[in-house]
Design a protein around this motif. Sequence first.
Motif, PDB file in Angstrom:
ATOM      1  N   UNK A   1       0.860  -1.170  -0.083  1.00 56.95           N
ATOM      2  CA  UNK A   1       0.477  -0.327  -0.119  1.00 56.95           C
ATOM      3  C   UNK A   1       0.966   1.038  -0.373  1.00 56.95           C
ATOM      4  N   UNK A   2       1.863   1.449  -1.296  1.00 55.23           N
ATOM      5  CA  UNK A   2       3.139   2.275  -1.394  1.00 55.23           C
ATOM      6  C   UNK A   2       2.518   2.980  -2.966  1.00 55.23           C
ATOM      7  N   UNK A   3       3.867   3.846  -2.888  1.00 56.15           N
ATOM      8  CA  UNK A   3       4.186   4.600  -4.223  1.00 56.15           C
ATOM      9  C   UNK A   3       5.665   4.302  -3.575  1.00 56.15           C
ATOM     10  N   UNK A   4       5.931   4.060  -4.502  1.00 55.66           N
ATOM     11  CA  UNK A   4       7.890   4.342  -5.055  1.00 55.66           C
ATOM     12  C   UNK A   4       7.783   5.106  -6.004  1.00 55.66           C
ATOM     13  N   UNK A   5       8.801   6.127  -5.398  1.00 53.82           N
ATOM     14  CA  UNK A   5       9.833   7.161  -6.437  1.00 53.82           C
ATOM     15  C   UNK A   5      10.812   6.764  -7.447  1.00 53.82           C
ATOM     16  N   UNK A   6      10.957   6.214  -8.394  1.00 53.53           N
ATOM     17  CA  UNK A   6      12.583   6.358  -8.444  1.00 53.53           C
ATOM     18  C   UNK A   6      12.759   7.730 -10.025  1.00 53.53           C
ATOM     19  N   UNK A   7      14.201   7.672  -9.651  1.00 58.54           N
ATOM     20  CA  UNK A   7      14.775   9.381 -10.728  1.00 58.54           C
ATOM     21  C   UNK A   7      16.303   9.394 -11.283  1.00 58.54           C
ATOM     22  N   UNK A   8      16.489   9.849 -12.106  1.00 62.81           N
ATOM     23  CA  UNK A   8      17.913  10.818 -12.240  1.00 62.81           C
ATOM     24  C   UNK A   8      18.673  11.417 -11.043  1.00 62.81           C
ATOM     25  N   UNK A   9      19.616  11.154 -10.361  1.00 67.71           N
ATOM     26  CA  UNK A   9      19.821  11.712  -9.256  1.00 67.71           C
ATOM     27  C   UNK A   9      20.193  10.932  -7.879  1.00 67.71           C
ATOM     28  N   UNK A  10      20.408  11.692  -6.846  1.00 66.14           N
ATOM     29  CA  UNK A  10      20.143  11.104  -5.110  1.00 66.14           C
ATOM     30  C   UNK A  10      21.693  10.536  -4.815  1.00 66.14           C
ATOM     31  N   UNK A  11      22.823   9.995  -5.639  1.00 73.04           N
ATOM     32  CA  UNK A  11      23.395   9.123  -5.272  1.00 73.04           C
ATOM     33  C   UNK A  11      24.489   8.791  -6.342  1.00 73.04           C
ATOM     34  N   UNK A  12      25.854   8.483  -6.295  1.00 70.19           N
ATOM     35  CA  UNK A  12      26.596   8.298  -7.069  1.00 70.19           C
ATOM     36  C   UNK A  12      26.599   6.580  -8.399  1.00 70.19           C
ATOM     37  N   UNK A  13      27.259   6.478  -9.000  1.00 74.67           N
ATOM     38  CA  UNK A  13      26.662   5.257  -9.706  1.00 74.67           C
ATOM     39  C   UNK A  13      25.964   5.199  -9.723  1.00 74.67           C
ATOM     40  N   UNK A  14      23.922   5.404  -9.375  1.00 72.30           N
ATOM     41  CA  UNK A  14      23.056   4.650  -9.327  1.00 72.30           C
ATOM     42  C   UNK A  14      21.866   4.878  -9.307  1.00 72.30           C
ATOM     43  N   UNK A  15      20.630   4.420  -7.997  1.00 76.35           N
ATOM     44  CA  UNK A  15      20.036   5.365  -8.117  1.00 76.35           C
ATOM     45  C   UNK A  15      19.543   5.386  -6.371  1.00 76.35           C
ATOM     46  N   UNK A  16      18.427   6.377  -6.191  1.00 84.13           N
ATOM     47  CA  UNK A  16      18.249   5.756  -4.407  1.00 84.13           C
ATOM     48  C   UNK A  16      16.548   5.867  -4.812  1.00 84.13           C
ATOM     49  N   UNK A  17      15.734   5.127  -4.052  1.00 89.82           N
ATOM     50  CA  UNK A  17      14.018   5.404  -4.049  1.00 89.82           C
ATOM     51  C   UNK A  17      13.042   6.122  -3.054  1.00 89.82           C
ATOM     52  N   UNK A  18      12.609   6.434  -2.826  1.00 91.39           N
ATOM     53  CA  UNK A  18      11.350   7.251  -2.304  1.00 91.39           C
ATOM     54  C   UNK A  18      10.123   6.590  -2.307  1.00 91.39           C
ATOM     55  N   UNK A  19       9.448   6.508  -1.170  1.00 95.69           N
ATOM     56  CA  UNK A  19       8.028   6.035  -0.740  1.00 95.69           C
ATOM     57  C   UNK A  19       7.667   6.924  -0.040  1.00 95.69           C
ATOM     58  N   UNK A  20       5.585   6.612  -0.409  1.00 95.33           N
ATOM     59  CA  UNK A  20       5.164   7.325   0.202  1.00 95.33           C
ATOM     60  C   UNK A  20       3.641   6.796   0.279  1.00 95.33           C
ATOM     61  N   UNK A  21       2.732   7.098   1.705  1.00 99.09           N
ATOM     62  CA  UNK A  21       1.826   6.493   1.892  1.00 99.09           C
ATOM     63  C   UNK A  21       0.592   6.883   0.377  1.00 99.09           C
ATOM     64  N   UNK A  22       0.779   8.451   0.659  1.00 99.96           N
ATOM     65  CA  UNK A  22      -0.377   9.398   0.061  1.00 99.96           C
ATOM     66  C   UNK A  22       0.058  10.424  -0.918  1.00 99.96           C
ATOM     67  N   UNK A  23       1.431  10.282  -1.766  1.00100.25           N
ATOM     68  CA  UNK A  23       2.418  11.483  -2.756  1.00100.25           C
ATOM     69  C   UNK A  23       2.138  12.426  -2.225  1.00100.25           C
ATOM     70  N   UNK A  24       2.130  13.098  -1.309  1.00 96.30           N
ATOM     71  CA  UNK A  24       2.366  14.295  -0.349  1.00 96.30           C
ATOM     72  C   UNK A  24       3.390  14.310   0.438  1.00 96.30           C
ATOM     73  N   UNK A  25       3.752  13.344   1.876  1.00 97.66           N
ATOM     74  CA  UNK A  25       5.165  12.827   2.048  1.00 97.66           C
ATOM     75  C   UNK A  25       6.096  11.768   1.541  1.00 97.66           C
ATOM     76  N   UNK A  26       6.912  11.788   1.557  1.00 98.51           N
ATOM     77  CA  UNK A  26       7.678  11.639   0.932  1.00 98.51           C
ATOM     78  C   UNK A  26       9.578  11.011   1.661  1.00 98.51           C
TER      79      UNK A  26
END
Length: 359
Positions: free
Chosen positions: A44-69
Amino acid sequence: MKIRLFCLGLLFLLSNIANSQELPGNPLSVALGDPYIIYDDKQDTYYLYGTGGTKNGFVVYSSKDLKDWENEGVIYTNLQEKSWGTKDFWAPEVYKWNDKFYLFYSAHWKENPNNELENYKIGVAVSDKPTGPFIDIDDKPLFDPGYPIIDANVYVSEDGKKYLYYSRCCYKHPVESEIAAWAKKKGLYDEIEESWVYGVELKPDLSGVIGESKLLLRPPVEINDKQAEWESRSVNNAEINRRWTEGSYLFKHNNLYYMMYSANHYAGPYYAVGYATSKNPLGPFKKSATNPVLEKNNDKGGDVTGTGHNSIFVGKDGKMYCVYHGRTTKTGNDRVVFIDPIEIDSQGVLKVHGPTTNN
């Protein structure tokens, strides 16, 4: 009876409020480019991926409501045995198939005998969780078409076939066109390089592709083409000698395939989004007369520029949303994430209700 009707009406209203998705404040407090969101019903969670956040790789953000990540940390790094990429890890997209999560991404390939400046290819990594860790399924890219490629997007058809969409880089790809001839006559640039969107079927085990890639979208050749002005703004404004067709995203609605794509320089103010439609996942595609459907608004009283590289997701409320990156005066050169509603009317016309800012 009046009391009963009032109670039913109140319950209906409260139900609608409970089931509706409250939109986040734009922009999000997430500094990523090329954003991609999935919703995992098990968590029951949204996961947000994208370019940036770390060197030579990827991070992920999570949210239950699209507001607080919440930043869940690094999900992929090239510090692993099978890694084939060395730098420029871009445009991650994650798909859930058979309880596994598959990460498609772009990077600079270490096998570079000609020392190319842009030796980009596409790879695939897998994990048991949306938060990783993701491990490359092979020690080499998915395939090599003979030119640099980025911005992987995957569509799974009703018969189970998987299609890969990607963008050929502008690098060493000068193209003759009336726009290029105009730029040369004006003394702006001797040549204009272009990126084009291709599609190809994937092997079921993701070990490669089936057949030859098919050209699906490219910038207009003729200067009086209805799409030429907005897709050539980086050239017309002497920003750079390149015209992009990149960041493609395919989805199906009412038996019609919609391919959204971005044009112009990703690091400049004119980055914008258009779309094309087809009756087949591999085209031919026809660009919409309403393009662009998402662009800067700072010349219309707004504060957003560089809107592009979008993807689409369906919220818990069943509605479609467009996630993309952009910039504001406050965020400066940092790309930040926006989410706005998307609508397709009864005539099949796609509209993005953005860019909006309320933060």
